[in-house]
Design an enzyme around this catalytic site. Structure first.
Site, PDB file in Angstrom:
ATOM      1  CG  HIS A 308      89.104  -9.975   9.594  1.00  0.00           C
ATOM      2  ND1 HIS A 308      89.079  -8.750   8.978  1.00  0.00           N
ATOM      3  CD2 HIS A 308      89.427 -10.888   8.638  1.00  0.00           C
ATOM      4  CE1 HIS A 308      89.359  -8.912   7.701  1.00  0.00           C
ATOM      5  NE2 HIS A 308      89.579 -10.198   7.464  1.00  0.00           N
ATOM      6  CG  ASP A 367      90.980 -18.511   6.314  1.00  0.00           C
ATOM      7  OD1 ASP A 367      90.486 -19.105   5.347  1.00  0.00           O
ATOM      8  OD2 ASP A 367      91.634 -17.468   6.206  1.00  0.00           O
TER       9      ASP A 367
HETATM   10  N1  CMC Z   1      93.752 -15.129  19.578  1.00  0.00           N
HETATM   11  C1  CMC Z   1      93.995 -14.474  20.735  1.00  0.00           C
HETATM   12  N2  CMC Z   1      94.105 -13.130  20.840  1.00  0.00           N
HETATM   13  C2  CMC Z   1      93.952 -12.412  19.707  1.00  0.00           C
HETATM   14  C3  CMC Z   1      93.695 -13.023  18.459  1.00  0.00           C
HETATM   15  C4  CMC Z   1      93.595 -14.421  18.415  1.00  0.00           C
HETATM   16  N3  CMC Z   1      93.356 -15.056  17.282  1.00  0.00           N
HETATM   17  N4  CMC Z   1      93.604 -12.067  17.503  1.00  0.00           N
HETATM   18  C5  CMC Z   1      93.782 -10.890  18.123  1.00  0.00           C
HETATM   19  N5  CMC Z   1      94.007 -11.090  19.467  1.00  0.00           N
HETATM   20  C6  CMC Z   1      94.169 -10.050  20.494  1.00  0.00           C
HETATM   21  C7  CMC Z   1      95.551  -9.407  20.419  1.00  0.00           C
HETATM   22  O1  CMC Z   1      96.488 -10.094  21.221  1.00  0.00           O
HETATM   23  C8  CMC Z   1      95.254  -8.008  20.917  1.00  0.00           C
HETATM   24  O2  CMC Z   1      95.120  -8.077  22.318  1.00  0.00           O
HETATM   25  P1  CMC Z   1      95.549  -6.784  23.246  1.00  0.00           P
HETATM   26  O3  CMC Z   1      94.642  -5.681  22.804  1.00  0.00           O
HETATM   27  O4  CMC Z   1      95.333  -7.252  24.637  1.00  0.00           O
HETATM   28  O5  CMC Z   1      96.999  -6.511  22.917  1.00  0.00           O
HETATM   29  C9  CMC Z   1      93.862  -7.718  20.342  1.00  0.00           C
HETATM   30  O6  CMC Z   1      93.241  -9.007  20.195  1.00  0.00           O
HETATM   31  C10 CMC Z   1      93.885  -7.002  18.993  1.00  0.00           C
HETATM   32  O7  CMC Z   1      94.666  -7.784  18.110  1.00  0.00           O
HETATM   33  P2  CMC Z   1      95.613  -7.199  16.966  1.00  0.00           P
HETATM   34  O8  CMC Z   1      96.788  -8.108  16.776  1.00  0.00           O
HETATM   35  O9  CMC Z   1      95.905  -5.758  17.227  1.00  0.00           O
HETATM   36  O10 CMC Z   1      94.650  -7.284  15.713  1.00  0.00           O
HETATM   37  P3  CMC Z   1      95.081  -7.143  14.210  1.00  0.00           P
HETATM   38  O11 CMC Z   1      93.977  -6.458  13.516  1.00  0.00           O
HETATM   39  O12 CMC Z   1      96.441  -6.542  14.080  1.00  0.00           O
HETATM   40  O13 CMC Z   1      95.230  -8.672  13.714  1.00  0.00           O
HETATM   41  C11 CMC Z   1      94.647 -10.812  12.872  1.00  0.00           C
HETATM   42  C12 CMC Z   1      94.228  -9.354  13.025  1.00  0.00           C
HETATM   43  C13 CMC Z   1      93.695 -11.519  11.912  1.00  0.00           C
HETATM   44  C14 CMC Z   1      96.082 -10.895  12.247  1.00  0.00           C
HETATM   45  C15 CMC Z   1      94.644 -11.487  14.263  1.00  0.00           C
HETATM   46  O14 CMC Z   1      93.347 -11.428  14.821  1.00  0.00           O
HETATM   47  C16 CMC Z   1      95.135 -12.929  14.214  1.00  0.00           C
HETATM   48  O15 CMC Z   1      96.348 -13.170  14.275  1.00  0.00           O
HETATM   49  N6  CMC Z   1      94.205 -13.931  14.098  1.00  0.00           N
HETATM   50  C17 CMC Z   1      94.564 -15.304  13.970  1.00  0.00           C
HETATM   51  C18 CMC Z   1      94.997 -15.612  12.538  1.00  0.00           C
HETATM   52  C19 CMC Z   1      93.822 -15.662  11.575  1.00  0.00           C
HETATM   53  O16 CMC Z   1      92.820 -16.308  11.837  1.00  0.00           O
HETATM   54  N7  CMC Z   1      93.994 -15.017  10.403  1.00  0.00           N
HETATM   55  C20 CMC Z   1      93.002 -15.057   9.333  1.00  0.00           C
HETATM   56  C21 CMC Z   1      92.333 -13.758   9.071  1.00  0.00           C
HETATM   57  S1  CMC Z   1      90.893 -13.975   8.008  1.00  0.00           S
HETATM   58  C22 CMC Z   1      91.541 -14.474   6.508  1.00  0.00           C
HETATM   59  C23 CMC Z   1      92.125 -13.353   5.763  1.00  0.00           C
HETATM   60  O17 CMC Z   1      91.359 -12.453   5.352  1.00  0.00           O
HETATM   61  O18 CMC Z   1      93.326 -13.359   5.546  1.00  0.00           O
END
Ligand code: CMC
Length: 432
Positions: A308, A367
């Site tokens: 998240h 989720d």
């Molecule tokens: N699986 C594997 N690696 C992950 C995941 C994941 N679900 N989420 C983040 N990472 C890694 C990412 O690759 C990065 O690694 P590194 O630092 O080595 O490059 C690190 O963790 C930080 O990730 P980020 O993409 O910079 O984080 P963000 O804040 O931009 O993204 C997120 C947040 C929710 C979009 C992401 O965690 C994700 O895609 N999760 C899966 C989709 C999901 O479950 N979404 C629902 C969110 S809750 C409902 C809502 O409020 O909408």
């Protein structure tokens, strides 16, 4: 009022600017950068708005480090245990919990505007038999703007109140029609003798000529799911609603834009994506392989339902819904695939022990579990994000109302760092 400033200095020009610091009720203070462009001739760069507060808001507070979520000051755990979705709607919109009389009057006033114009039904006929219901939601919500256009005054407080009631009231009917169109069932009408969530279930699941009996456990599970999704501060879809609203767009069109954003699998589409992922994993013995894929930088697979932007601790909504999952799966007859929940639990256990997930503070989010509840309620996969949209309508419209009443109201207009080509002359097509 600001009691101190942050100084931003430009070492190249020697100029500096004092930025006033503001403290909120809780959370990190902010410093206002309004004077930076004028004083330094520069903008700030913040991809994904990870470090930018876009507004002042008194609706929802979330502390990602400590896993805290408050709506108008009330902890989500207490609202989940004692409140109902419609009462949370009232709270988000009005700032206080209603008295019994206020709640009853509110419930009636929402019910009075919950029906949708009969002509709206024709919109659904334009969709393919296998359309994704979120595309229907986006389209029909946009179409709603045309039914409430001429007599809508977004600057009139009473008109705004009515608009908020209409959106909260009509969302279940719009969503139920998506479901029924895809199932080939006749459209239903709202039933004023039932409470909001039970009425939603009746509109979704009732069969022609058969009296609908709601299972109170199912109604409570859906009510809980809707409370947990009602608002979540300045997330992507809410920010979209605010941005569209800031252009003085129709609030129905703004909500349609919010729904379009929610659909993405990084946001509200995650609940559907979690179930697809669990089906793909198929068996507990395959979990290690999928966890390895999620960690592989050359593979764009991510563990859906993990991570998240703000929560760097357990999502408090996930803690509540995780327990509810157990109850629902144990108690409800329609939980025909218990392996799903078992696989989810095993995946959670393995991921939580993995260094990659620990280091990056990737915990299961709401989720990860909500799809399992929706499955047990008999709701088809493609409808999951629709259920999220119906719930989040409360937050969208409360944040829209707050925006419209904000003395600092102005159109949202981010800037950019231009990295394209330098100025050049047009070359006629036969000379290129
Ligand atoms: N699986 C594997 N690696 C992950 C995941 C994941 N679900 N989420 C983040 N990472 C890694 C990412 O690759 C990065 O690694 P590194 O630092 O080595 O490059 C690190 O963790 C930080 O990730 P980020 O993409 O910079 O984080 P963000 O804040 O931009 O993204 C997120 C947040 C929710 C979009 C992401 O965690 C994700 O895609 N999760 C899966 C989709 C999901 O479950 N979404 C629902 C969110 S809750 C409902 C809502 O409020 O909408």
């Amino acid at each position: 009022m600001s009691d101190h400033t942050v100084t931003i200095s430009d070492s190249a020009s020697g100029k500096s600017v004092e930025c006033p610091v503001y403290k909120g009720t809780y959370g990190a203070p902010v410093f206002a950068i309004k004077d930076v462009p004028g004083e330094l001739g520069m903008f700030t760069l913040d991809p994904g708005f990870a470090a930018t507060a876009s507004c002042r808001s008194a609706i929802t507070y979330l502390d990602g480090e400590h896993g805290i979520l408050l709506h108008r000051g009330y902890p989500i755990e207490q609202l989940a245990e004692h409140s109902t979705y419609l009462e949370v709607c009232y709270l988000l919109l009005h700032g206080e919990l209603p008295t019994r009389e206020e709640f009853e009057a509110y419930e009636r006033s929402v019910e009075e505007v919950a029906h949708v114009h009969e002509h709206i039904n024709r919109f659904y006929q334009g969709y393919r038999y296998d359309a994704h219901p979120m595309s229907m939601m986006v389209g029909v919500l946009g179409a709603m703007a045309s039914y409430h256009h001429h007599n809508l005054d977004i600057w009139d407080p009473e008109n705004r109140e009515l608009t908020c009631r209409r959106i909260i009231g009509k969302m279940p009917a719009i969503a139920a029609k998506c479901y029924r169109y895809l199932q080939g069932l006749p459209f239903t009408y709202t039933d004023p003798t039932r409470h909001h969530v039970e009425n939603f279930m009746q509109m979704m699941f009732s069969r022609p000529n058969v009296e609908y009996q709601a299972d109170p456990k199912a109604v409570r599970a859906l009510d809980l799911m809707m409370i947990l999704h009602a608002d979540h501060e300045q997330n992507a879809s809410t920010s979209t609603v605010r941005l569209a609203g800031s252009a003085e767009s129709s609030p129905y069109a703004a909500v349609a834009a919010g729904a379009a954003t929610l659909w993405g699998k990084a946001h509200g589409g995650a609940n559907e994506a979690v179930l697809h992922m669990l089906y793909e994993i198929g068996d507990k013995k395959n979990i290690e392989k999928f966890v390895a894929r999620a960690k592989d930088k050359d593979d764009n697979f991510r563990l859906m339902g993990f991570g998240h932007r703000v929560y760097k601790n357990y999502d408090p909504r996930a803690t509540i819904i995780r327990q509810a999952c157990h109850d629902v799966v144990d108690n409800m007859a329609s939980s025909d695939e218990p392996w799903l929940f078992e696989t989810a639990m095993a995946l959670e256990e393995i991921a939580l022990k993995d260094e990659y997930f620990i280091e990056r503070k990737l915990y299961p989010n709401v989720d990860f579990y909500s799809g399992i509840i929706l499955k047990a309620l008999g709701i088809p996969l493609s409808m999951y994000t629709v259920m999220f949209a119906v719930s989040r309508a409360a937050g969208w419209i409360a944040q829209w109302k707050e925006l419209m009443e904000d003395p600092e109201f102005r159109i949202g207009r981010p800037r950019q760092l231009y990295v394209g080509p330098e100025k050049r002359d047009y070359v006629p097509i036969d000379q290129r």
